[in-house]
Design an enzyme around this catalytic site. Sequence first.
Site, mmCIF file in Angstrom:
data_model
loop_
_atom_site.group_PDB
_atom_site.id
_atom_site.type_symbol
_atom_site.label_atom_id
_atom_site.label_comp_id
_atom_site.label_asym_id
_atom_site.label_seq_id
_atom_site.Cartn_x
_atom_site.Cartn_y
_atom_site.Cartn_z
ATOM 1 N N ARG A 131 -8.295 -37.198 30.607
ATOM 2 C CA ARG A 131 -8.312 -37.506 29.329
ATOM 3 C C ARG A 131 -9.400 -36.456 28.503
ATOM 4 O O ARG A 131 -8.895 -36.449 27.210
ATOM 5 C CB ARG A 131 -8.835 -38.922 29.047
ATOM 6 C CG ARG A 131 -7.949 -40.091 29.541
ATOM 7 C CD ARG A 131 -8.430 -41.360 29.146
ATOM 8 N NE ARG A 131 -8.848 -41.709 27.681
ATOM 9 C CZ ARG A 131 -7.875 -41.917 26.584
ATOM 10 N NH1 ARG A 131 -6.616 -41.734 26.850
ATOM 11 N NH2 ARG A 131 -8.371 -41.900 25.543
ATOM 12 N N PHE A 149 -18.967 -42.318 24.091
ATOM 13 C CA PHE A 149 -18.076 -42.993 24.863
ATOM 14 C C PHE A 149 -17.219 -41.897 25.524
ATOM 15 O O PHE A 149 -17.165 -41.980 26.482
ATOM 16 C CB PHE A 149 -17.345 -44.134 24.103
ATOM 17 C CG PHE A 149 -18.070 -45.539 23.622
ATOM 18 C CD1 PHE A 149 -18.030 -46.643 24.193
ATOM 19 C CD2 PHE A 149 -19.013 -45.323 22.563
ATOM 20 C CE1 PHE A 149 -18.472 -47.607 24.106
ATOM 21 C CE2 PHE A 149 -19.757 -46.486 22.312
ATOM 22 C CZ PHE A 149 -19.581 -47.721 23.084
ATOM 23 N N GLU A 150 -16.658 -41.459 24.564
ATOM 24 C CA GLU A 150 -15.327 -40.341 25.135
ATOM 25 C C GLU A 150 -15.419 -39.195 24.342
ATOM 26 O O GLU A 150 -14.660 -39.152 23.312
ATOM 27 C CB GLU A 150 -14.119 -41.091 25.386
ATOM 28 C CG GLU A 150 -12.978 -40.022 26.220
ATOM 29 C CD GLU A 150 -11.851 -40.744 26.225
ATOM 30 O OE1 GLU A 150 -11.360 -40.760 27.499
ATOM 31 O OE2 GLU A 150 -11.207 -41.283 25.395
ATOM 32 N N GLN A 151 -16.152 -38.163 24.859
ATOM 33 C CA GLN A 151 -16.118 -36.948 23.992
ATOM 34 C C GLN A 151 -15.737 -35.663 25.134
ATOM 35 O O GLN A 151 -16.226 -35.710 26.106
ATOM 36 C CB GLN A 151 -17.279 -36.554 23.182
ATOM 37 C CG GLN A 151 -18.760 -36.264 24.154
ATOM 38 C CD GLN A 151 -19.860 -35.633 23.275
ATOM 39 O OE1 GLN A 151 -19.657 -34.599 22.933
ATOM 40 N NE2 GLN A 151 -20.949 -36.272 23.674
ATOM 41 N N GLU A 192 -13.579 -38.032 20.826
ATOM 42 C CA GLU A 192 -14.548 -38.346 19.831
ATOM 43 C C GLU A 192 -15.245 -37.465 19.159
ATOM 44 O O GLU A 192 -15.484 -36.349 19.844
ATOM 45 C CB GLU A 192 -15.105 -39.728 20.232
ATOM 46 C CG GLU A 192 -14.232 -40.987 20.543
ATOM 47 C CD GLU A 192 -14.892 -42.219 21.148
ATOM 48 O OE1 GLU A 192 -15.963 -41.869 21.755
ATOM 49 O OE2 GLU A 192 -14.316 -43.172 21.004
#
Length: 536
Positions: free
Chosen positions: A343, A364-366, A358
């Site tokens: 991802r 969270f999700e970078q 993000e």
Amino acid sequence: MPLVRNPILPGFNADPSILRVGNDYYIATSTFEWYPGVQIHHSRDLANWKLVTRPLNRKSQLDMRGNPDSCGVWAPCLSHDGNKFWLVYTDVKRKDGSFKDTHNYIVTSSSIEGPWSDPIYVNSSGFDPSLFHDDDGKKWFVNMLQDHRRRPQYFAGIRLQEFDPGVGKLVGEKKTIFYGTDLALVEGPHLYKRNGWYYLLTAEGGTAYSHACTLARSRDIWGPYEVHPQKHILTSKDAPFAALQRAGHGDIVDTPDGKTYLVHLMGRPTTQERRCVLGRETSIQEALWKDDWLYVKNGPVPSLFVDVPGTRDDTEYWAEKRYTFENSLPKDLQWLRTPETERIFTIKDGKLTLFGRESIGSWFEQALVARRQTHFSYDAETVVEFAPADERQFAGLTAYYGLYNFFYLTVTADSFGGRELLIMTSEGSWPDAKLRMPLSDAVPISNEGKVRLAMTIRGRELQFFYAIEEQELAKIGPVLDASILSDECGGHQAHGSFTGAFVGVACSDINGTALPATFDYLIYRPVQHESDRYEI
């Protein structure tokens, strides 16, 4: 024996746990929010170390999405029971405020390279646990106990309980065996047995400038434990001008010929603000036994130069690293928090593609891939291909510590889709760090073509550069203060930030459309500079 200059693991390599199996030495260190979890280095001579594996590398073992900065994997303990390797670690989900959520696990492997097992959950009573294999075959889980009712300190002593590998859980009596000394903040316990004595080595004083290694002993594993005549066998707390500061959280190992060494974390502060940009690093000290007590040679202040069996070859340390992307991510590089790498990045046709997720600093999700800063001065460079549609899409080169401390040269766009260069920073020490734009105006560039991005760091001075296609690099923006990429400015007060500076590439798309950015390479070039007093 030859002298080696500390640290032996430069850059962010904290909380070392050392182990010898035959003629092979291994050191496991903390990785906090960086993925995969736990770094394990290997050596044959205690002088030259090579990263061999990061064992927590899949979702069933570790998922840190949502973990705040400096949470995640704390203080692993690596051991071997004559049959297989055991690795104990904590996944910290919260550390600030009134409570700490600290989940402790064990994984095993017959080989240091793995594969490592899925984790066994042990408990959540505290952090920095270790596993002691007694000579009668029993295994003991040693942990600090936290009590949220104790204020201002929640450190409630060192707790002992038997671990039964047959049923995969703690069994029998549990007891607090050591409450620490007046230095307080007792944590990071390791148990050993020698000449009929049980030895308990702990960390005390917090992980800032009062840190220390404290030793105690008992004839009975349950105690009572008598504190060492020196109390703290290693500390820099009373030596503010020593080269190695913040010394503590250690572990000991014996060589095949009976010598004893202690490895420990430490920091090398720079600037008048005493900032440790390279984070907490790993050093080694020779130690001697006298009257069944262990003493650090020339201690308790850690030595900059230490006798070890080997002679270090620094050729690799000073070599330029040009990271290309052929089949997999180079071993030096890590990312943040997520086990679902598909991802955030892919590698294809010799290039690294990051999918904008993000914003930089997200918990969270970078999409950010980077390597540790291991030198006080260096150059970095990349080439990016990126076609942003507006100001909410940006990608580029970053010098990064965490949410509160980063520098980011980005390719982005204005609200009409015209491509431009913009510098974003989050600067200043806790609690007033906030997003800043040090350029008075963004720099317009063509909507077509690749962009070359570079930076130089010379001590505390950071300068960005850029070029379009094959043009010469040109400066962009002012000289920035790179020293804020440090534990002391990491978004927390003392004892609250635990990682170190990284340099790498990132991509954000806060429109939520996952716009990709493609990077040709990443260069990291160490530089010897006159400002670097304590460089290896």
